[in-house]
Design a protein around this motif. Structure first.
Motif, PDB file in Angstrom:
ATOM      1  N   SER A 129       0.840  -1.207   0.000  1.00  0.00           N
ATOM      2  CA  SER A 129       0.000   0.000   0.000  1.00  0.00           C
ATOM      3  C   SER A 129       0.868   1.247   0.000  1.00  0.00           C
ATOM      4  CB  SER A 129      -0.918   0.016   1.225  1.00  0.00           C
ATOM      5  OG  SER A 129      -1.799  -1.081   1.191  1.00  0.00           O
ATOM      6  N   GLN A 152      -7.520   0.385  -0.395  1.00  0.00           N
ATOM      7  CA  GLN A 152      -7.810  -0.885   0.271  1.00  0.00           C
ATOM      8  C   GLN A 152      -9.102  -0.717   1.075  1.00  0.00           C
ATOM      9  OE1 GLN A 152      -4.340  -2.020   2.503  1.00  0.00           O
ATOM     10  NE2 GLN A 152      -4.965  -4.147   2.669  1.00  0.00           N
ATOM     11  N   ASP A 200      -5.696  -1.090  -4.812  1.00  0.00           N
ATOM     12  CA  ASP A 200      -5.179  -1.738  -3.603  1.00  0.00           C
ATOM     13  C   ASP A 200      -6.157  -2.807  -3.139  1.00  0.00           C
ATOM     14  OD1 ASP A 200      -3.688  -2.396  -1.444  1.00  0.00           O
ATOM     15  OD2 ASP A 200      -3.573  -0.367  -0.606  1.00  0.00           O
ATOM     16  N   GLU A 201      -5.846  -4.044  -3.447  1.00  0.00           N
ATOM     17  CA  GLU A 201      -6.716  -5.183  -3.114  1.00  0.00           C
ATOM     18  C   GLU A 201      -8.176  -4.875  -3.458  1.00  0.00           C
ATOM     19  OE1 GLU A 201      -5.941  -7.417   0.445  1.00  0.00           O
ATOM     20  OE2 GLU A 201      -4.202  -6.168   0.852  1.00  0.00           O
TER      21      GLU A 201
HETATM   22 MG   LIG Z   1      -1.991  -2.838   2.169  1.00  0.00          MG
END
Ligand SMILES: [Mg+2]
Ligand SMILES: Nc1ncnc2c1ncn2[C@@H]1O[C@H](COP(=O)(O)OP(=O)(O)OP(=O)(O)O)[C@@H](O)[C@H]1O
Length: 261
Positions: A51, A87, A162-163
């Motif tokens: 991240s 995220q 992010d994910e």
């Molecule tokens: Mg992360």
């Protein structure tokens, strides 16, 4: 084509305010080149700095040393040339889907010219009929879709994800993987996606960057040399899977590695 990112010898250290605690070196001597229009996945143990790397490319953090250059210009601050889906769900809870997606355009005073794009992206991500819904009225997958649309609507050169598909059921996840690929192929932007899922990285990427445990550097770059569209059950997946898992395990003590497959 635009969207070339050159990351050279980047070090990012977080100073701990509590002097009894050590500073955290998230990235050290991190070097990688990302070609325009490439789909790159970042994979590595939890807490290794994935991240942080996206935030540096997004211009939300600054490296202590080294450089991050986008199309010949050093990244110093956030810009509309980079879209970011953070995220977890990052929609504003007090705004509707439509208002969330148009937020950045309004902030940049370009909403009038791009009003049609907002509806186009809502259609593309399959949220028609939910324009006036608030985030709490949507499922997790729908929230993720709306976050994606918000990152995309300004037509960024680079999309930082992010994910984006974390915490989704397997079926929704596979559908969204295909939607992201479709958007990427239609718009041709550079994609940088963090994932904990090795198969997802292989299915989607041109290149998988395996990061080491903290302080993180590039442990390996694996080119996924498979034609698209890819079949999920391809035997060759196994070869790439074993290779990536081997590298992750070699990066440190296996018991300390925390990733989900
Ligand atoms: Mg992360
Ligand atoms: N603002 C900050 N201040 C201090 N330390 C930070 C800050 N942001 C991140 N860190 C530290 O930097 C390291 C890397 O964090 P980062 O969030 O980049 O990891 P990650 O690879 O994304 O992990 P995960 O897979 O769990 O999301 C962690 O040890 C984290 O505690």
């Amino acid at each position: 084509m635009v969207g070339n990112i050159s990351i050279q010898h980047v070090r990012k250290e977080f100073v701990n305010q509590d002097s009894t605690q050590e500073n955290i070196v998230a990235l050290n001597d991190f070097t990688i080149d990302i070609q325009p229009g490439e789909f790159v996945s970042l994979i590595g143990p939890s807490g290794c700095g994935k991240s942080t790397l996206l935030r540096l490319i997004g211009g939300l953090e600054h490296p202590n040393s080294g450089s991050i250059v986008l199309d010949g210009k050093e990244i110093k601050k956030p810009g509309s040339d980079r879209g970011f889906a953070f995220q977890g769900s990052n929609l504003f809870p007090w705004l509707t889907v439509e208002q969330n997606i148009s937020f950045g355009l309004k902030a940049r005073h370009i909403y009038k010219d791009h009003k049609k794009d907002v509806q186009d992206f809502i259609n593309l991500i399959g949220l028609n009929g939910f324009e006036k819904s608030y985030p709490h009225q949507l499922s997790g997958g729908m929230n993720q879709r709306a976050s994606l649309a918000r990152a995309l609507v300004g037509h960024p050169k680079v999309l930082l994800l992010d994910e984006p598909l974390g915490a989704l059921d397997a079926f929704t996840r596979m559908n969204l993987q295909d939607e992201i690929l479709k958007i990427w192929q239609q718009h041709g932007m550079t994609m940088i996606m963090v994932t904990h899922d090795v198969d997802e990285a292989i299915y989607m990427s041109d290149k998988v960057v395996v990061m080491s445990a903290r302080p993180s550097k590039v442990e390996a770059v694996i080119d996924i040399d498979l034609p698209r569209p890819r079949a999920r059950a391809q035997d060759t997946f196994q070869v790439y899977r074993s290779k990536i898992l081997d590298i992750l395990n070699l990066g440190g003590d296996i018991a300390t590695i925390d990733y989900q497959i």
